[in-house]
Scaffold this motif. Structure first.
Motif, PDB file in Angstrom:
ATOM      1  N   PHE A 156      14.337 -21.706 -70.752  1.00 21.93           N
ATOM      2  CA  PHE A 156      13.590 -20.655 -70.066  1.00 21.93           C
ATOM      3  C   PHE A 156      14.114 -19.285 -70.494  1.00 21.93           C
ATOM      4  O   PHE A 156      15.314 -19.098 -70.690  1.00 21.93           O
ATOM      5  N   TYR A 157      13.191 -18.323 -70.576  1.00 19.10           N
ATOM      6  CA  TYR A 157      13.613 -16.929 -70.751  1.00 19.10           C
ATOM      7  C   TYR A 157      12.529 -15.998 -70.238  1.00 19.10           C
ATOM      8  O   TYR A 157      11.340 -16.335 -70.234  1.00 19.10           O
ATOM      9  N   HIS A 158      12.967 -14.841 -69.777  1.00 15.64           N
ATOM     10  CA  HIS A 158      12.058 -13.810 -69.255  1.00 15.64           C
ATOM     11  C   HIS A 158      12.077 -12.633 -70.209  1.00 15.64           C
ATOM     12  O   HIS A 158      13.132 -12.129 -70.580  1.00 15.64           O
ATOM     13  N   ASN A 159      10.879 -12.189 -70.612  1.00 12.02           N
ATOM     14  CA  ASN A 159      10.778 -11.079 -71.553  1.00 12.02           C
ATOM     15  C   ASN A 159       9.443 -10.367 -71.357  1.00 12.02           C
ATOM     16  O   ASN A 159       8.405 -11.015 -71.193  1.00 12.02           O
ATOM     17  N   ASN A 160       9.477  -9.044 -71.378  1.00 12.81           N
ATOM     18  CA  ASN A 160       8.254  -8.236 -71.237  1.00 12.81           C
ATOM     19  C   ASN A 160       7.436  -8.630 -70.007  1.00 12.81           C
ATOM     20  O   ASN A 160       6.225  -8.827 -70.074  1.00 12.81           O
ATOM     21  N   ASP A 161       8.113  -8.775 -68.870  1.00 12.27           N
ATOM     22  CA  ASP A 161       7.462  -9.063 -67.588  1.00 12.27           C
ATOM     23  C   ASP A 161       6.790 -10.435 -67.544  1.00 12.27           C
ATOM     24  O   ASP A 161       5.921 -10.672 -66.696  1.00 12.27           O
ATOM     25  N   SER A 162       7.163 -11.345 -68.441  1.00 12.10           N
ATOM     26  CA  SER A 162       6.590 -12.691 -68.430  1.00 12.10           C
ATOM     27  C   SER A 162       7.704 -13.724 -68.529  1.00 12.10           C
ATOM     28  O   SER A 162       8.779 -13.446 -69.075  1.00 12.10           O
ATOM     29  N   LEU A 163       7.415 -14.915 -68.013  1.00 13.16           N
ATOM     30  CA  LEU A 163       8.389 -16.001 -68.033  1.00 13.16           C
ATOM     31  C   LEU A 163       7.897 -17.090 -68.984  1.00 13.16           C
ATOM     32  O   LEU A 163       6.752 -17.544 -68.889  1.00 13.16           O
ATOM     33  N   PHE A 164       8.775 -17.497 -69.896  1.00 12.21           N
ATOM     34  CA  PHE A 164       8.418 -18.475 -70.923  1.00 12.21           C
ATOM     35  C   PHE A 164       9.346 -19.691 -70.847  1.00 12.21           C
ATOM     36  O   PHE A 164      10.477 -19.605 -70.361  1.00 12.21           O
ATOM     37  N   LEU A 165       8.843 -20.794 -71.375  1.00 18.27           N
ATOM     38  CA  LEU A 165       9.647 -22.008 -71.504  1.00 18.27           C
ATOM     39  C   LEU A 165       9.399 -22.612 -72.878  1.00 18.27           C
ATOM     40  O   LEU A 165       8.273 -22.977 -73.217  1.00 18.27           O
ATOM     41  N   ASN A 166      10.468 -22.689 -73.671  1.00 16.46           N
ATOM     42  CA  ASN A 166      10.420 -23.446 -74.925  1.00 16.46           C
ATOM     43  C   ASN A 166      10.839 -24.871 -74.598  1.00 16.46           C
ATOM     44  O   ASN A 166      11.982 -25.115 -74.185  1.00 16.46           O
ATOM     45  N   LEU A 167       9.919 -25.788 -74.781  1.00 18.04           N
ATOM     46  CA  LEU A 167      10.116 -27.163 -74.320  1.00 18.04           C
ATOM     47  C   LEU A 167      10.003 -28.140 -75.480  1.00 18.04           C
ATOM     48  O   LEU A 167       9.103 -28.023 -76.318  1.00 18.04           O
ATOM     49  N   LYS A 168      10.928 -29.087 -75.504  1.00 17.53           N
ATOM     50  CA  LYS A 168      10.863 -30.152 -76.522  1.00 17.53           C
ATOM     51  C   LYS A 168      11.192 -31.484 -75.863  1.00 17.53           C
ATOM     52  O   LYS A 168      12.174 -31.605 -75.128  1.00 17.53           O
ATOM     53  N   LEU A 169      10.355 -32.470 -76.129  1.00 23.95           N
ATOM     54  CA  LEU A 169      10.577 -33.815 -75.605  1.00 23.95           C
ATOM     55  C   LEU A 169      10.645 -34.794 -76.764  1.00 23.95           C
ATOM     56  O   LEU A 169       9.769 -34.814 -77.630  1.00 23.95           O
ATOM     57  N   ILE A 170      11.714 -35.592 -76.794  1.00 22.17           N
ATOM     58  CA  ILE A 170      11.855 -36.667 -77.786  1.00 22.17           C
ATOM     59  C   ILE A 170      11.983 -37.984 -77.025  1.00 22.17           C
ATOM     60  O   ILE A 170      12.831 -38.119 -76.132  1.00 22.17           O
ATOM     61  N   ASN A 171      11.147 -38.937 -77.375  1.00 22.66           N
ATOM     62  CA  ASN A 171      11.159 -40.224 -76.682  1.00 22.66           C
ATOM     63  C   ASN A 171      11.913 -41.262 -77.507  1.00 22.66           C
ATOM     64  O   ASN A 171      11.371 -41.852 -78.442  1.00 22.66           O
ATOM     65  N   HIS A 172      13.187 -41.471 -77.156  1.00 25.69           N
ATOM     66  CA  HIS A 172      13.986 -42.527 -77.780  1.00 25.69           C
ATOM     67  C   HIS A 172      14.055 -43.764 -76.884  1.00 25.69           C
ATOM     68  O   HIS A 172      14.768 -44.723 -77.205  1.00 25.69           O
ATOM     69  N   SER A 173      13.333 -43.734 -75.782  1.00 26.30           N
ATOM     70  CA  SER A 173      13.362 -44.869 -74.863  1.00 26.30           C
ATOM     71  C   SER A 173      12.447 -45.985 -75.381  1.00 26.30           C
ATOM     72  O   SER A 173      11.730 -45.820 -76.366  1.00 26.30           O
ATOM     73  N   SER A 174      12.469 -47.099 -74.682  1.00 25.23           N
ATOM     74  CA  SER A 174      11.615 -48.231 -75.066  1.00 25.23           C
ATOM     75  C   SER A 174      10.254 -48.170 -74.389  1.00 25.23           C
ATOM     76  O   SER A 174       9.416 -49.046 -74.589  1.00 25.23           O
ATOM     77  N   ASN A 175      10.039 -47.149 -73.584  1.00 26.28           N
ATOM     78  CA  ASN A 175       8.790 -47.029 -72.840  1.00 26.28           C
ATOM     79  C   ASN A 175       7.834 -46.048 -73.498  1.00 26.28           C
ATOM     80  O   ASN A 175       8.255 -45.089 -74.146  1.00 26.28           O
ATOM     81  N   TYR A 176       6.555 -46.294 -73.288  1.00 32.00           N
ATOM     82  CA  TYR A 176       5.575 -45.263 -73.596  1.00 32.00           C
ATOM     83  C   TYR A 176       5.626 -44.236 -72.466  1.00 32.00           C
ATOM     84  O   TYR A 176       5.848 -44.580 -71.307  1.00 32.00           O
ATOM     85  N   LEU A 177       5.422 -42.973 -72.810  1.00 27.68           N
ATOM     86  CA  LEU A 177       5.449 -41.908 -71.807  1.00 27.68           C
ATOM     87  C   LEU A 177       4.107 -41.187 -71.767  1.00 27.68           C
ATOM     88  O   LEU A 177       3.458 -40.978 -72.794  1.00 27.68           O
ATOM     89  N   ASN A 178       3.725 -40.797 -70.586  1.00 33.72           N
ATOM     90  CA  ASN A 178       2.537 -39.971 -70.403  1.00 33.72           C
ATOM     91  C   ASN A 178       3.021 -38.572 -70.008  1.00 33.72           C
ATOM     92  O   ASN A 178       3.736 -38.431 -69.011  1.00 33.72           O
TER      93      ASN A 178
END
Length: 353
Positions: free
Chosen positions: A242-264
């Motif tokens: 998360f970071y706040h810049n120029n009066d806005s809030l942003f989230l750089n998000l990354k998901l890696i699925n190394h599990s044995s399950n399918y994810l939704n």
């Protein structure tokens, strides 16, 4: 065709301006585009190689222009390798030009003009959190070992330091520098009992008999790890910056699925909760816009899949002191069982200086 013509005109102008080997003059159009000058053009004269070069930056400071002329005064040809050209920042981070031409051979008693653009990473820590490159540095370094003999060996080991004009650099800092206005967040780990609750929840998932092609197995060991910006649960790696810049809030998000399950997972359905300072109550915020950075948009992630996106939660006049994230959109597929039993909390840590 027009771009090519402008390039030719630029090189002719530059060559004519360099004929006295002591002064470089950019065409008026480039002068306006790159007004932030570094100190007087730097000259090297080493092993029969004469280079007259300069450095300048655009108004916002995010692009540098390295330009000049190379003259071969040797009795043998030299080779210019543009892909070996690098600019170095004060943090010793090196970067290559935005685009380069193939290597060229420069015959004895001949000259070649050049111009290359750079967008260096000036603040590596800030870039790792926000993907922003940081404010312009007060100086940069260019190593001239990209000029070599026909045998591929470097002819000169000279490194030139380009110092920004003090007055122009001070004006830039006052008008365009913004690192000081960026606020960063980290995952809080002070609520250890919540982590225990989540771990117990994961263990219960293993004990449950799931159907419809579920691959959660009873003999698997549950695992849970937290770091400043990362949560790892049973092979699911979730990086949240998360970071706040120029009066806005942003989230750089990354998901890696190394599990044995399918994810939704639908990142643009994530909600965050913050305290509104004016009413003193919790307020939920939706995603205003999302930019997916992974190849294709997948709502179902199988083992080995990854998803990367930047989420914009819109206007925040002041950066919130604390952010809770509702990750209920992350579920085991196809049973639609939530992965999180709680809302992770992120706290403001500092403004980048």
């Amino acid at each position: 065709m027009l771009i090519r013509l402008l390039s030719i005109l630029f090189f002719i102008h530059l060559t004519a301006s360099c004929s006295n080997q002591d002064k470089l003059v950019l065409p008026g159009k480039l002068e306006k585009q790159y007004p932030l000058k570094f100190e007087t053009p730097s000259i090297i004269n080493s092993n029969g190689i004469f280079v007259n070069s300069g450095l300048c930056a655009n108004t916002s400071g995010d692009t540098l222009l390295f330009y000049g002329q190379i003259r071969n005064n040797r009795k043998s040809s030299i080779v210019i390798f543009p892909y070996l050209l690098q600019i170095q920042t004060l943090e010793n981070h090196r970067s290559n030009p935005i685009s380069v031409r193939p290597k060229t051979v420069l015959l004895p008693d001949s000259s070649q003009s050049f111009v290359y653009k750079f967008t260096p990473i000036n603040n590596k820590y800030l870039f790792s959190r926000t993907e922003k490159r940081g404010d312009l540095d007060s100086c940069y370094f260019i190593d001239f070992n990209f000029i070599r003999g026909t045998n591929g060996h470097s002819i000169t080991d000279q490194v030139i330091r380009f110092n920004a004009n003090k007055k122009l650099f001070s004006n830039y800092l006052n008008r365009f520098a913004n690192e000081h206005s960026i606020t960063l967040y980290e995952l809080t780990k002070e609520n250890s009992h919540i982590e225990a609750i989540q771990l117990n929840y994961l263990k219960k998932l293993h004990k449950n008999s799931l159907t419809n092609h579920a691959v959660v197995k009873e003999n698997l060991q549950s695992s849970l790890q937290f770091s400043e910006t990362e949560i790892v649960m049973n092979g699911i790696v979730l990086t949240t910056k998360f970071y706040h810049n120029n009066d806005s809030l942003f989230l750089n998000l990354k998901l890696i699925n190394h599990s044995s399950n399918y994810l939704n997972f639908s990142p643009d359905s994530i909600q965050i909760i913050s305290i509104d300072p004016e009413i003193g109550k919790e307020v939920r915020h939706q995603v205003v816009s999302a930019v997916t950075k992974s190849e294709g948009h997948k709502s179902i992630l199988k083992k080995g899949d990854r998803l990367q996106t930047q989420l914009n939660f819109g206007y925040f006049k002041h950066p919130p002191l604390e952010i809770k994230v509702d990750f209920s959109t992350l579920k085991i597929h196809p049973q639609k069982i939530k992965v999180f039993s709680f809302n992770p909390t992120f706290k403001m840590i500092k403004k980048v200086s």
